[in-house]
Design an enzyme around this catalytic site. Structure first.
Site, PDB file in Angstrom:
ATOM      1  NE  ARG A   1      -4.338  -1.775   1.950  1.00  0.00           N
ATOM      2  CZ  ARG A   1      -5.084  -2.064   1.329  1.00  0.00           C
ATOM      3  NH1 ARG A   1      -5.454  -0.894   0.184  1.00  0.00           N
ATOM      4  NH2 ARG A   1      -6.031  -3.104   1.123  1.00  0.00           N
TER       5      ARG A   1
ATOM      6  NE  ARG B   1      -9.900   8.064  -3.199  1.00  0.00           N
ATOM      7  CZ  ARG B   1     -11.210   8.469  -2.848  1.00  0.00           C
ATOM      8  NH1 ARG B   1     -11.445   9.835  -3.683  1.00  0.00           N
ATOM      9  NH2 ARG B   1     -12.251   8.055  -1.976  1.00  0.00           N
TER      10      ARG B   1
ATOM     11  CG  ASP C   1      -9.524  -2.797  -4.542  1.00  0.00           C
ATOM     12  OD1 ASP C   1      -9.223  -2.104  -3.283  1.00  0.00           O
ATOM     13  OD2 ASP C   1     -10.401  -3.831  -4.383  1.00  0.00           O
TER      14      ASP C   1
END
Lengths: 342, 342
Positions: A24, A37, A73
């Site tokens: 991550r 984001r 993801d």
């Protein structure tokens, strides 16, 4: 020239310094990630090649890690199987409809990732260019059991009631679901490799909820089939069964280049349990990044010493970095690992 | 005459049949429990001796298990330390204020359970009478680390961020909290033993989130101190570190009568890792209670065979029974164990 240390270690050749990347590493703890984001929602970020590529590269530039990992993801390849996917802020993912009966499984499509996940291959192609002088790119997929739990539960779970009910009541049904997911995973990773990733990691986040026997009988054969199916590419494969120390006696037979180890088991013990001559990746507790510098340094030293028992060692956390982590501590970790082993 | 099998096995003497009890056997899966619980809220049920005793006895009468375990909650002795405790339907417990700073720890009271938890000793006294011709009574407490996580997080947690932050940033502070909790646990279990429980179990539900090193350095010494402090009573002690297979190399040194094992590790392997000559308790996956009868029977046979390697074996689940479990399957399990080993 591109940083060769990750791939060398994946092939069993130790380097100085040892390589480090961080699960991550492209994520919410980085203000630079937050700023990208902020432009869109999480799923759209995964599906917009320019943006996904941008956040993939950020940790290589900002932290100096020795590898990039595709920003995506594990649930992405499930959507074209016929599952609707939603991420709500502050909650886990929601998958619908949950897959629980024979008809639910029959309805799942084994899709062609080249068509359904073109945004992934496009992201990889951008990265191949932009990373060419920098670091290797790791692709990834969820392992079939972990993906199955999300599909059966309809999201995250505490007790995995529906997953184990299916496994225990109707192993044949469960097996048919695992087979379909594995077909998708093989195709999805083939696509990533053909698009240009230089190694792949299989994340088996929930394997550890199973007993040794259930894992051996109902999960491991599917992981083996995936590894076998990818072997022709000769690209290094990393398998990471989180909380899976009790499964090592089965996992050790998997023909992959490298085993991820979470923070629970010291690498010297993991190395022994996994057969004594493996390339290991891990295993700092992500929460250690809240330690003062000197203590963090002691932890890192311990792990490097523990890792010296393995054939080769890729430094990583034992799980993903948490959003609350101070970014300067993550940078400090990368520098400490490089300095101590340089 | 009271069923002697649990206590015999706790003292290392095998019996035919082997004893069985079930973690959370007095609980929501039982309609008879629901009917008592319908009269009041969960905390009041714990604090009303007549009702707590009634639900404690239910599984002995309904299922035929070989032991009763005090109906209570591990968080009960935290309230008189100065923590407010609330259970909301469908959510986890909420503890406030969360204990995170030096002053929070200083403010905690090491109370006298005889006064503050009189309802527990009264429940035990009722049970001593009512169970006298039936089954032995097990008392219990949360182990200090597990209790500390609830206090520091203010409830359940996913990553145990605040717990590990305290442990990693300020081990001395963390240690002072563990010491205070351990003092309370010792006093609380002394009180239970003096009131009449015939064995005690220490539940270390969250020990498994720690690395071997962190557990060894910061948790195990406190568990050892508790066991040592209780030793004068010569009452059997069971220690259960859920998800703690990676900790066995430390846990094996604990001088308790019996080790609980979750479903992950086969009992034969657990027995070896724990030193080769222990009384073991466990370890059926609670979700196995959704299996058809024949499969359940095969599982139970496997576990009995695995348990035959230990010095003695007390059958149990590898974690608490889930509220969704069909009660007739739980009864079936008890009968199967008794028939197969009778």
């Amino acid at each position: 020239m591109k940083n060769p240390n990750l791939l060398k270690n994946l092939h069993g050749q130790r380097t100085r310094p040892i390589p480090i990347w961080i699960m991550r590493q492209a994520g919410r703890y980085l203000p630079e990630y937050q700023s990208v984001r902020g432009k869109t929602d999480f799923l759209s970020l995964c599906k917009t090649p320019e943006l996904a590529a941008e956040v993939t590269i950020q940790p290589v530039d900002i932290l100096g890690v020795d590898a990039a990992i595709l920003f995506s993801d594990i649930l992405i390849p499930l959507e074209p199987m016929g599952i609707s996917l939603a991420f709500k802020e502050g909650e886990g993912p929601v998958l619908s409809p949950p897959v629980r009966a024979s008809n639910d499984i029959k309805a799942l499509r084994v899709h062609d990732s080249k068509e359904t996940c073109q945004f992934v291959s496009e992201t990889i192609k951008i990265l191949r260019d932009e990373l060419s002088e920098k670091a290797p790119l790791i692709g990834f997929s969820g392992a079939p059991f972990t993906l199955a739990t999300y599909m059966i539960e309809g999201g995250s779970s505490r007790n995995f009631l529906f997953t184990k009910k299916m496994l225990f009541e109707s192993p044949t049904l469960f097996n048919s679901l695992m087979k379909k997911i594995s077909d998708v995973v093989i195709d999805y990773l083939n696509m990533q490799i053909e698009a240009g990733v230089e190694a792949v990691q299989l994340f088996d986040t929930w394997a550890g909820i199973l007993s040794l026997k259930d894992y051996r009988d109902h999960v491991f054969p599917h992981v083996e089939r995936i590894v076998e199916a990818l072997s022709a590419h000769q690209r290094p494969i990393i398998y990471f069964a989180f909380n899976g120390g009790h499964l090592f006696d089965v996992i050790k037979h998997l023909k992959v280049n490298c085993m991820g180890v979470d923070w629970r088991t010291p690498l010297s013990i993991a190395n022994e349990l996994l057969g004594g001559n493996k390339v290991l990746q891990g295993n700092l507790d992500p929460l250690s990044l809240f330690m003062p510098e000197e203590k963090l340094k002691d932890r890192v030293k311990d792990i490097i010493e523990e890792g010296s028992h393995a054939q080769a060692h890729i430094f990583n956390l034992g799980h993903g970095v948490l959003p609350q982590t101070p970014p300067d501590k993550v940078k400090m970790l990368v520098d400490i690992v490089h300095e101590l082993t340089g």
